[in-house]
Design a protein around this motif. Sequence first.
Motif, PDB file in Angstrom:
ATOM      1  N   MET A   1      -6.108 101.020  44.850  1.00 13.40           N
ATOM      2  CA  MET A   1      -5.930  99.580  45.028  1.00 13.40           C
ATOM      3  C   MET A   1      -7.174  98.993  45.685  1.00 13.40           C
ATOM      4  N   GLU A   2      -7.657  97.841  45.180  1.00 18.99           N
ATOM      5  CA  GLU A   2      -8.867  97.245  45.692  1.00 18.99           C
ATOM      6  C   GLU A   2      -8.643  96.700  47.097  1.00 18.99           C
ATOM      7  N   LYS A   3      -9.624  96.946  47.955  1.00 18.83           N
ATOM      8  CA  LYS A   3      -9.547  96.454  49.322  1.00 18.83           C
ATOM      9  C   LYS A   3     -10.011  95.005  49.349  1.00 18.83           C
ATOM     10  N   PRO A   4      -9.203  94.067  49.897  1.00 19.18           N
ATOM     11  CA  PRO A   4      -9.604  92.664  49.892  1.00 19.18           C
ATOM     12  C   PRO A   4     -10.829  92.418  50.757  1.00 19.18           C
ATOM     13  N   GLU A   5     -11.679  91.528  50.278  1.00 20.10           N
ATOM     14  CA  GLU A   5     -12.878  91.179  51.024  1.00 20.10           C
ATOM     15  C   GLU A   5     -12.515  90.349  52.252  1.00 20.10           C
ATOM     16  N   LYS A   6     -13.317  90.500  53.305  1.00 24.85           N
ATOM     17  CA  LYS A   6     -13.116  89.708  54.508  1.00 24.85           C
ATOM     18  C   LYS A   6     -13.898  88.406  54.393  1.00 24.85           C
ATOM     19  N   PRO A   7     -13.374  87.302  54.964  1.00 28.50           N
ATOM     20  CA  PRO A   7     -14.125  86.043  54.938  1.00 28.50           C
ATOM     21  C   PRO A   7     -15.458  86.197  55.663  1.00 28.50           C
ATOM     22  N   VAL A   8     -16.497  85.572  55.109  1.00 32.24           N
ATOM     23  CA  VAL A   8     -17.806  85.642  55.757  1.00 32.24           C
ATOM     24  C   VAL A   8     -17.821  84.731  56.971  1.00 32.24           C
ATOM     25  N   ASP A   9     -18.663  85.061  57.945  1.00 31.50           N
ATOM     26  CA  ASP A   9     -18.763  84.219  59.136  1.00 31.50           C
ATOM     27  C   ASP A   9     -19.815  83.148  58.927  1.00 31.50           C
ATOM     28  N   ARG A  10     -19.872  82.235  59.865  1.00 29.27           N
ATOM     29  CA  ARG A  10     -20.756  81.068  59.761  1.00 29.27           C
ATOM     30  C   ARG A  10     -22.224  81.462  59.700  1.00 29.27           C
ATOM     31  N   GLU A  11     -22.638  82.433  60.507  1.00 21.37           N
ATOM     32  CA  GLU A  11     -24.033  82.832  60.525  1.00 21.37           C
ATOM     33  C   GLU A  11     -24.455  83.476  59.214  1.00 21.37           C
ATOM     34  N   THR A  12     -23.552  84.265  58.608  1.00 22.03           N
ATOM     35  CA  THR A  12     -23.858  84.884  57.312  1.00 22.03           C
ATOM     36  C   THR A  12     -24.059  83.827  56.242  1.00 22.03           C
ATOM     37  N   LEU A  13     -23.184  82.829  56.240  1.00 21.26           N
ATOM     38  CA  LEU A  13     -23.314  81.754  55.255  1.00 21.26           C
ATOM     39  C   LEU A  13     -24.607  80.979  55.477  1.00 21.26           C
ATOM     40  N   TYR A  14     -24.956  80.755  56.732  1.00 25.21           N
ATOM     41  CA  TYR A  14     -26.220  80.072  57.056  1.00 25.21           C
ATOM     42  C   TYR A  14     -27.410  80.841  56.480  1.00 25.21           C
ATOM     43  N   ASN A  15     -27.420  82.149  56.663  1.00 27.74           N
ATOM     44  CA  ASN A  15     -28.524  82.964  56.144  1.00 27.74           C
ATOM     45  C   ASN A  15     -28.582  82.922  54.622  1.00 27.74           C
ATOM     46  N   GLU A  16     -27.409  82.881  53.975  1.00 26.79           N
ATOM     47  CA  GLU A  16     -27.386  82.854  52.507  1.00 26.79           C
ATOM     48  C   GLU A  16     -27.980  81.571  51.957  1.00 26.79           C
ATOM     49  N   VAL A  17     -27.583  80.410  52.530  1.00 33.00           N
ATOM     50  CA  VAL A  17     -28.044  79.132  51.970  1.00 33.00           C
ATOM     51  C   VAL A  17     -29.499  78.862  52.315  1.00 33.00           C
ATOM     52  N   TRP A  18     -30.083  79.649  53.217  1.00 31.43           N
ATOM     53  CA  TRP A  18     -31.515  79.517  53.495  1.00 31.43           C
ATOM     54  C   TRP A  18     -32.326  80.624  52.824  1.00 31.43           C
TER      55      TRP A  18
END
Length: 348
Positions: A1-18
């Motif tokens: 059974m696939e393990k559900p992904e955890k929500p990303v945190d704010r800092e991770t999202l910040y790094n992605e959009v930059w």
Amino acid sequence: MEKPEKPVDRETLYNEVWTDPVIVVAPRYGLSDVGLAKICRALVIPLPSRGYWAKVKAGRIMNRAPLPKLKQQGQVATGLVKLPPEKAAIREAARQSAAKIRKETPPLPGPEELFSSLPPHPLVRAASKRLRQRDGWPENTQLRTAPKEVLNLSVTRESIDRALDIVDALLKEVIKRGFDIEVDGERGVTLLKWIETGTTLEFALTEYIRRTRHERTAAEERAQKRYWDRSRWDHSATFPHVPMYDYTPTGILTIQIGRWPSRTWKDTPKTQLQNRLAEVIGGIVALAQDTHAKEVEEARRKEAHRLAVERFEFLTKRRADEAERFKHLEASATDGSVQPDCVCSLTR
């Protein structure tokens, strides 16, 4: 059974959009670039300014805007969960396909060029004839619509020409890209059918009508007064109708495609729909791909559920049969028809 992904945190999202443009990051979470930008603003995550990525591509070294601190301590969850790699790949392919279509699709021609070019699509011609009829329309909203007979348009008389021009150009472009158009008279919907997969998307074009509370005129007040005076002795008098609301056409048109998921495009103060044709066409193709992927995933889940139910029923029946057989053997051993040694061997 696939393990559900955890929500990303704010800092991770910040790094992605930059690290990548928002339009590249958004499909990873199953969002549009506009939707992801709204979430970033709600989380006080700064975004690169217009022209930032062009300068980076040109080789300039750009500085990031710092991530503001929040009152909340520790990592702040964004609620965003990354799509599985295969779904993210489908979204990215749809995004690239839509971008290519937007680049290749020419703008809608002007009225003079449009009327001198190819004849209108048969469904557009039928809608034009039906919506221009004088009688049979509701008086309150001023909208003309007959979705069970022709294309699903809801517009006022003044907007019929522009709406038909937009729809005619739209239908001709989607047909070039492998779509067919159907009018479902029973449900009163217009369907864009992607021939390759059979996926269907509902289509509607509507005009926004401004509704305001009606203020009674002097003539309406006099008519009501005459009614009250006359109704004392004449019971056949009819009460004069006074509308509760006034409806004002705005000429603002909106295209809606699909139900879930769905996309909408509307006139803006700067750009009208006829100048966003390439964007709409690209969005329709991307939405068809996304809808088909959801249909495939839903079919896979249903098949997995069916197989799980079948296996459960099989195991349940096998256990019940074994229990019944053991019960029968136990009863036979009690009355002496089966040797004790046999029963012992069965119970081991």
